[in-house]
Design a protein around this motif. Structure first.
Motif, PDB file in Angstrom:
ATOM      1  N   GLY A 170      20.302 -23.172 104.937  1.00  0.00           N
ATOM      2  CA  GLY A 170      21.090 -24.380 105.141  1.00  0.00           C
ATOM      3  C   GLY A 170      22.428 -24.406 104.416  1.00  0.00           C
ATOM      4  O   GLY A 170      23.181 -25.362 104.545  1.00  0.00           O
ATOM      5  N   GLU A 171      22.748 -23.362 103.638  1.00  0.00           N
ATOM      6  CA  GLU A 171      24.030 -23.330 102.920  1.00  0.00           C
ATOM      7  C   GLU A 171      24.869 -22.173 103.451  1.00  0.00           C
ATOM      8  O   GLU A 171      24.442 -21.033 103.445  1.00  0.00           O
ATOM      9  N   ASN A 172      26.083 -22.494 103.942  1.00  0.00           N
ATOM     10  CA  ASN A 172      26.975 -21.477 104.476  1.00  0.00           C
ATOM     11  C   ASN A 172      27.661 -20.710 103.356  1.00  0.00           C
ATOM     12  O   ASN A 172      28.001 -21.270 102.322  1.00  0.00           O
ATOM     13  N   GLY A 173      27.873 -19.411 103.603  1.00  0.00           N
ATOM     14  CA  GLY A 173      28.656 -18.560 102.714  1.00  0.00           C
ATOM     15  C   GLY A 173      29.825 -17.989 103.491  1.00  0.00           C
ATOM     16  O   GLY A 173      30.978 -18.234 103.184  1.00  0.00           O
ATOM     17  N   ILE A 174      29.515 -17.234 104.548  1.00  0.00           N
ATOM     18  CA  ILE A 174      30.530 -16.673 105.443  1.00  0.00           C
ATOM     19  C   ILE A 174      30.029 -16.858 106.876  1.00  0.00           C
ATOM     20  O   ILE A 174      28.880 -16.565 107.181  1.00  0.00           O
ATOM     21  N   ILE A 175      30.904 -17.369 107.725  1.00  0.00           N
ATOM     22  CA  ILE A 175      30.610 -17.491 109.152  1.00  0.00           C
ATOM     23  C   ILE A 175      31.650 -16.669 109.900  1.00  0.00           C
ATOM     24  O   ILE A 175      32.856 -16.888 109.735  1.00  0.00           O
ATOM     25  N   ILE A 176      31.184 -15.731 110.698  1.00  0.00           N
ATOM     26  CA  ILE A 176      32.069 -14.884 111.499  1.00  0.00           C
ATOM     27  C   ILE A 176      31.817 -15.239 112.951  1.00  0.00           C
ATOM     28  O   ILE A 176      30.719 -15.056 113.468  1.00  0.00           O
ATOM     29  N   LYS A 177      32.854 -15.779 113.610  1.00  0.00           N
ATOM     30  CA  LYS A 177      32.740 -16.187 115.002  1.00  0.00           C
ATOM     31  C   LYS A 177      33.343 -15.109 115.892  1.00  0.00           C
ATOM     32  O   LYS A 177      34.462 -14.665 115.646  1.00  0.00           O
ATOM     33  N   PRO A 178      32.633 -14.680 116.946  1.00  0.00           N
ATOM     34  CA  PRO A 178      33.172 -13.626 117.801  1.00  0.00           C
ATOM     35  C   PRO A 178      34.473 -14.060 118.483  1.00  0.00           C
ATOM     36  O   PRO A 178      34.567 -15.172 118.994  1.00  0.00           O
ATOM     37  N   ASP A 179      35.451 -13.179 118.442  1.00  0.00           N
ATOM     38  CA  ASP A 179      36.767 -13.436 119.041  1.00  0.00           C
ATOM     39  C   ASP A 179      37.382 -14.734 118.529  1.00  0.00           C
ATOM     40  O   ASP A 179      38.088 -15.443 119.258  1.00  0.00           O
ATOM     41  N   ASP A 180      37.126 -15.065 117.266  1.00  0.00           N
ATOM     42  CA  ASP A 180      37.588 -16.340 116.717  1.00  0.00           C
ATOM     43  C   ASP A 180      37.769 -16.191 115.208  1.00  0.00           C
ATOM     44  O   ASP A 180      38.116 -15.138 114.712  1.00  0.00           O
ATOM     45  N   ALA A 181      37.479 -17.216 114.484  1.00  0.00           N
ATOM     46  CA  ALA A 181      37.775 -17.321 113.054  1.00  0.00           C
ATOM     47  C   ALA A 181      36.679 -16.722 112.178  1.00  0.00           C
ATOM     48  O   ALA A 181      35.541 -16.522 112.592  1.00  0.00           O
ATOM     49  N   VAL A 182      37.066 -16.453 110.924  1.00  0.00           N
ATOM     50  CA  VAL A 182      36.146 -16.132 109.840  1.00  0.00           C
ATOM     51  C   VAL A 182      36.272 -17.269 108.845  1.00  0.00           C
ATOM     52  O   VAL A 182      37.364 -17.597 108.385  1.00  0.00           O
ATOM     53  N   LEU A 183      35.154 -17.898 108.535  1.00  0.00           N
ATOM     54  CA  LEU A 183      35.149 -19.050 107.634  1.00  0.00           C
ATOM     55  C   LEU A 183      34.479 -18.667 106.326  1.00  0.00           C
ATOM     56  O   LEU A 183      33.378 -18.107 106.317  1.00  0.00           O
ATOM     57  N   LEU A 184      35.131 -18.965 105.202  1.00  0.00           N
ATOM     58  CA  LEU A 184      34.579 -18.690 103.878  1.00  0.00           C
ATOM     59  C   LEU A 184      34.227 -20.008 103.198  1.00  0.00           C
ATOM     60  O   LEU A 184      35.023 -20.956 103.214  1.00  0.00           O
ATOM     61  N   TYR A 185      33.061 -20.057 102.575  1.00  0.00           N
ATOM     62  CA  TYR A 185      32.565 -21.287 101.943  1.00  0.00           C
ATOM     63  C   TYR A 185      32.257 -21.034 100.471  1.00  0.00           C
ATOM     64  O   TYR A 185      31.900 -19.933 100.063  1.00  0.00           O
ATOM     65  N   HIS A 186      32.384 -22.092  99.679  1.00  0.00           N
ATOM     66  CA  HIS A 186      31.910 -22.105  98.296  1.00  0.00           C
ATOM     67  C   HIS A 186      31.063 -23.362  98.131  1.00  0.00           C
ATOM     68  O   HIS A 186      31.528 -24.466  98.408  1.00  0.00           O
ATOM     69  N   ASN A 187      29.814 -23.167  97.718  1.00  0.00           N
ATOM     70  CA  ASN A 187      28.895 -24.292  97.534  1.00  0.00           C
ATOM     71  C   ASN A 187      28.811 -25.163  98.794  1.00  0.00           C
ATOM     72  O   ASN A 187      28.831 -26.389  98.720  1.00  0.00           O
ATOM     73  N   ASN A 188      28.787 -24.507  99.931  1.00  0.00           N
ATOM     74  CA  ASN A 188      28.670 -25.119 101.263  1.00  0.00           C
ATOM     75  C   ASN A 188      29.906 -25.937 101.658  1.00  0.00           C
ATOM     76  O   ASN A 188      29.849 -26.761 102.563  1.00  0.00           O
ATOM     77  N   SER A 189      31.009 -25.713 100.992  1.00  0.00           N
ATOM     78  CA  SER A 189      32.267 -26.401 101.323  1.00  0.00           C
ATOM     79  C   SER A 189      33.266 -25.352 101.810  1.00  0.00           C
ATOM     80  O   SER A 189      33.535 -24.374 101.107  1.00  0.00           O
ATOM     81  N   LYS A 190      33.822 -25.559 103.046  1.00  0.00           N
ATOM     82  CA  LYS A 190      34.747 -24.593 103.615  1.00  0.00           C
ATOM     83  C   LYS A 190      35.997 -24.522 102.757  1.00  0.00           C
ATOM     84  O   LYS A 190      36.661 -25.524 102.464  1.00  0.00           O
ATOM     85  N   LYS A 191      36.357 -23.266 102.331  1.00  0.00           N
ATOM     86  CA  LYS A 191      37.516 -23.033 101.473  1.00  0.00           C
ATOM     87  C   LYS A 191      38.624 -22.265 102.169  1.00  0.00           C
ATOM     88  O   LYS A 191      39.783 -22.356 101.779  1.00  0.00           O
ATOM     89  N   PHE A 192      38.254 -21.476 103.195  1.00  0.00           N
ATOM     90  CA  PHE A 192      39.266 -20.656 103.830  1.00  0.00           C
ATOM     91  C   PHE A 192      38.852 -20.385 105.282  1.00  0.00           C
ATOM     92  O   PHE A 192      37.691 -20.168 105.574  1.00  0.00           O
ATOM     93  N   GLU A 193      39.872 -20.406 106.180  1.00  0.00           N
ATOM     94  CA  GLU A 193      39.623 -20.069 107.582  1.00  0.00           C
ATOM     95  C   GLU A 193      40.720 -19.151 108.061  1.00  0.00           C
ATOM     96  O   GLU A 193      41.882 -19.338 107.803  1.00  0.00           O
TER      97      GLU A 193
END
Length: 181
Positions: free
Chosen positions: A158-181
């Motif tokens: 239930g806690e995001n760290g890195i989300i990699i979307k195909p043909d789209d963005a890479v999202l970086l999280y700290h403590n489940n809060s999005k910090k970088f896209e």
């Protein structure tokens, strides 16, 4: 009468009714075999013992194979093709097929799932940590393709760290809060 005393004579089993027994060599049996223990020996000339079945076989309890005087390989064959073999080092081989499990494959601590001829990829738990060890080439973690799904790295459920979307963005999280896209 009782059939508890059985002796081998001239290649035949001697008991009260010879007609009820199968020849020691080349015999055929139909019907059921019920016995607390059945031993098949390796002929005195060092030949190979075989039990051949032409129909279904079912067993309750254990089927034991002990060839300790001359360790060989236990083969389970279908129409002459080896389906499963177990060698004297307890290595199991399925040379011409797939292993299909309907339950779990359970490994003890430090028991490894090893892939590749040179142990190229190993997955195991060492008692403290879970390890994915790549010994050759790149290690790729990938989704099936565009629009199919994201690749997620999560520090806990239930806690995001890195989300990699195909043909789209890479999202970086700290403590489940999005910090970088």
């Amino acid at each position: 009468g009782s059939k508890s005393s059985v002796t081998q004579v001239d290649g035949y089993t001697e008991a009260e009714a010879d007609a009820e027994f199968v020849a020691k060599t080349g015999g055929t049996m139909t019907g059921n075999l019920t016995a607390p223990q059945v031993e098949i020996g390796n002929g005195s000339a060092g030949g190979t013992s075989q039990i051949l079945f032409s129909d279904n076989v079912s067993a309750r309890g254990k089927i034991l194979y002990d060839h300790s005087s001359n360790p060989e390989t236990l083969l389970l064959q279908t129409t002459g093709t080896t389906a499963i073999s177990v060698d004297n080092s307890q290595n199991v081989s399925i040379p011409n097929g797939n292993l299909l499990l309907s339950g779990n494959a359970t490994f003890a601590d430090n028991g490894k799932a090893v892939f590749g001829a040179g142990s190229d990829l190993q997955i195991y738990h060492d008692g403290t940590n879970s390890l994915l060890v790549n010994g050759a080439g790149d290690l790729e973690i990938r989704g099936a393709g565009a629009g199919v799904g994201n690749v997620l790295l999560r520090p806990k459920s239930g806690e995001n760290g890195i989300i990699i979307k195909p043909d789209d963005a890479v999202l970086l999280y700290h403590n489940n809060s999005k910090k970088f896209e």
